[in-house]
Design a protein around this motif. Structure first.
Motif, mmCIF file in Angstrom:
data_model
loop_
_atom_site.group_PDB
_atom_site.id
_atom_site.type_symbol
_atom_site.label_atom_id
_atom_site.label_comp_id
_atom_site.label_asym_id
_atom_site.label_seq_id
_atom_site.Cartn_x
_atom_site.Cartn_y
_atom_site.Cartn_z
ATOM 1 N N ASP A 174 25.866 78.298 39.200
ATOM 2 C CA ASP A 174 26.105 78.803 40.551
ATOM 3 C C ASP A 174 24.848 78.597 41.386
ATOM 4 O OD1 ASP A 174 26.138 80.979 42.735
ATOM 5 O OD2 ASP A 174 28.143 81.215 41.885
ATOM 6 N N LEU A 175 25.032 78.279 42.657
ATOM 7 C CA LEU A 175 23.880 78.055 43.537
ATOM 8 C C LEU A 175 22.990 79.280 43.657
ATOM 9 C CD1 LEU A 175 25.664 76.036 46.376
ATOM 10 C CD2 LEU A 175 24.076 75.118 44.656
ATOM 11 N N ALA A 176 23.555 80.456 43.467
ATOM 12 C CA ALA A 176 22.772 81.692 43.560
ATOM 13 C C ALA A 176 21.683 81.764 42.492
ATOM 14 C CB ALA A 176 23.690 82.907 43.456
ATOM 15 N N GLU A 177 21.828 80.984 41.429
ATOM 16 C CA GLU A 177 20.841 80.991 40.346
ATOM 17 C C GLU A 177 19.571 80.229 40.711
ATOM 18 O OE1 GLU A 177 22.632 79.686 36.621
ATOM 19 O OE2 GLU A 177 24.590 80.245 37.427
ATOM 20 N N LEU A 178 19.650 79.369 41.705
ATOM 21 C CA LEU A 178 18.544 78.447 41.972
ATOM 22 C C LEU A 178 17.221 79.151 42.296
ATOM 23 C CD1 LEU A 178 17.668 75.524 42.100
ATOM 24 C CD2 LEU A 178 18.452 75.445 44.479
ATOM 25 N N PRO A 179 17.188 80.170 43.158
ATOM 26 C CA PRO A 179 15.898 80.841 43.419
ATOM 27 C C PRO A 179 15.245 81.394 42.156
ATOM 28 C CG PRO A 179 17.504 81.452 45.093
ATOM 29 C CD PRO A 179 18.251 80.702 44.033
ATOM 30 N N PHE A 180 16.044 81.876 41.223
ATOM 31 C CA PHE A 180 15.490 82.406 39.971
ATOM 32 C C PHE A 180 14.928 81.280 39.095
ATOM 33 C CE2 PHE A 180 18.826 85.318 41.394
ATOM 34 C CZ PHE A 180 18.104 86.509 41.461
ATOM 35 N N VAL A 181 15.582 80.126 39.116
ATOM 36 C CA VAL A 181 15.067 78.967 38.389
ATOM 37 C C VAL A 181 13.723 78.538 38.970
ATOM 38 C CG1 VAL A 181 15.452 76.533 37.869
ATOM 39 C CG2 VAL A 181 17.332 78.154 37.637
ATOM 40 N N ILE A 182 13.628 78.546 40.287
ATOM 41 C CA ILE A 182 12.361 78.182 40.942
ATOM 42 C C ILE A 182 11.258 79.160 40.548
ATOM 43 C CG2 ILE A 182 11.199 77.960 43.173
ATOM 44 C CD1 ILE A 182 13.903 76.906 44.282
ATOM 45 N N ASP A 183 11.586 80.456 40.491
ATOM 46 C CA ASP A 183 10.608 81.447 40.030
ATOM 47 C C ASP A 183 10.132 81.123 38.624
ATOM 48 O OD1 ASP A 183 10.732 82.913 42.370
ATOM 49 O OD2 ASP A 183 12.253 84.308 41.619
ATOM 50 N N ASN A 184 11.068 80.752 37.766
ATOM 51 C CA ASN A 184 10.741 80.403 36.381
ATOM 52 C C ASN A 184 9.809 79.196 36.320
ATOM 53 O OD1 ASN A 184 10.775 80.189 33.597
ATOM 54 N ND2 ASN A 184 12.886 79.465 33.455
ATOM 55 N N ILE A 185 10.136 78.177 37.111
ATOM 56 C CA ILE A 185 9.299 76.972 37.141
ATOM 57 C C ILE A 185 7.891 77.310 37.638
ATOM 58 C CG2 ILE A 185 8.982 74.713 38.219
ATOM 59 C CD1 ILE A 185 12.087 74.552 38.378
ATOM 60 N N ASN A 186 7.818 78.083 38.706
ATOM 61 C CA ASN A 186 6.513 78.454 39.274
ATOM 62 C C ASN A 186 5.687 79.258 38.289
ATOM 63 O OD1 ASN A 186 6.909 77.133 41.716
ATOM 64 N ND2 ASN A 186 7.786 78.917 42.721
ATOM 65 N N ASN A 187 6.333 80.173 37.573
ATOM 66 C CA ASN A 187 5.617 80.987 36.585
ATOM 67 C C ASN A 187 5.056 80.121 35.466
ATOM 68 O OD1 ASN A 187 6.073 83.379 37.940
ATOM 69 N ND2 ASN A 187 7.963 83.844 36.831
ATOM 70 N N ASN A 188 5.858 79.147 35.027
ATOM 71 C CA ASN A 188 5.407 78.239 33.970
ATOM 72 C C ASN A 188 4.283 77.337 34.439
ATOM 73 O OD1 ASN A 188 7.149 79.203 31.995
ATOM 74 N ND2 ASN A 188 8.797 77.799 32.580
ATOM 75 N N MET A 189 4.353 76.917 35.709
ATOM 76 C CA MET A 189 3.267 76.116 36.276
ATOM 77 C C MET A 189 1.979 76.911 36.322
ATOM 78 S SD MET A 189 4.934 74.016 39.496
ATOM 79 C CE MET A 189 5.865 72.501 39.257
#
Length: 227
Positions: free
Chosen positions: A208-223
């Motif tokens: 679902d598109l609503a998941e995308l902001p949370f995925v971005i948070d995950n990517i940023n945290n890993n970075m």
């Protein structure tokens, strides 16, 4: 930190399957005087089959329909023109499209679209969804002279957005044209699940598109952790 998110259109932002069903049923009603000799279910089902989820342009589809169903009171060219003019009136967004885009803009992310297809036709559909103003760049393959999965079209979008690929995300539904192609251009590839694929090698997967902001948070945290 992620700076840019670029999207595919059909099957990612636009629910094309539902949009096509709405359109072809509406066309059957609108042009009933000339196609009414064909049972609705036959006309609708055959159009969807021939359309092949948008991978066959509609000149071929309507020529085949006219031949198979012996449509003689209207030309295939007129049927095609009806499609070009009316499809935009049947555009169905995926759930949470607008709220997701607002959230990404709230985060000051730069947004883009890369879509294969006819230029004005795709722009009409984008405008019909009411999302044009969210995007900093929109590339349509007909106007660009190249199409996905050519990495050049991804590089062109990134250049217009003035951002490097390693801090950019591409979101799409097609395993090769979207996810793999974006990864080949150095971007993070996110697959929006679609029934045509059972398994896709993506960096992240969303339903679902609503998941995308949370995925971005995950990517940023890993970075952040990697530094």
């Amino acid at each position: 930190m992620i700076k840019t998110v670029i999207f595919d259109l059909d099957g990612t932002l636009l629910n094309r399957d539902e949009s096509v069903k709405l359109f072809i049923n509406a066309q059957y009603d609108r042009l009933n005087k000339v196609v009414g000799h064909i049972p609705r279910e036959n006309y609708v089902t055959r159009f969807i089959e021939l359309d092949s989820r948008g991978y066959v342009w509609k000149d071929k589809v309507y020529q085949q329909l006219a031949n198979e169903f012996e449509i003689t009171d209207i030309t295939w060219e007129e049927l095609l023109q009806d499609y070009i003019c009316e499809m935009k009136n049947n555009c169905v967004p995926f759930p949470n499209l607008i709220s997701m885009l607002y959230e990404l803009k709230r985060r000051n992310l730069r947004l883009g679209i890369i879509t294969n297809g006819k230029g004005q036709f795709q722009m009409d559909n984008i405008k019909a969804l009411g999302i044009e103003d969210f995007f900093d760049t929109i590339l349509v393959s007909e106007w660009e002279g190249i199409k996905k999965p050519d990495p050049e079209i991804f590089k062109r979008a990134l250049k217009q957005l003035n951002v490097s690929p390693n801090i950019s995300i591409f979101v799409g539904d097609h395993a090769a044209n979207d996810v793999k192609a974006a990864q080949n251009a150095g971007m993070i590839g996110i697959w929006k699940k679609d029934i045509q694929w059972s398994k896709v090698e993506a960096d992240f997967i969303i339903n679902d598109l609503a998941e995308l902001p949370f995925v971005i948070d995950n990517i940023n945290n890993n970075m952040f952790k990697s530094y």
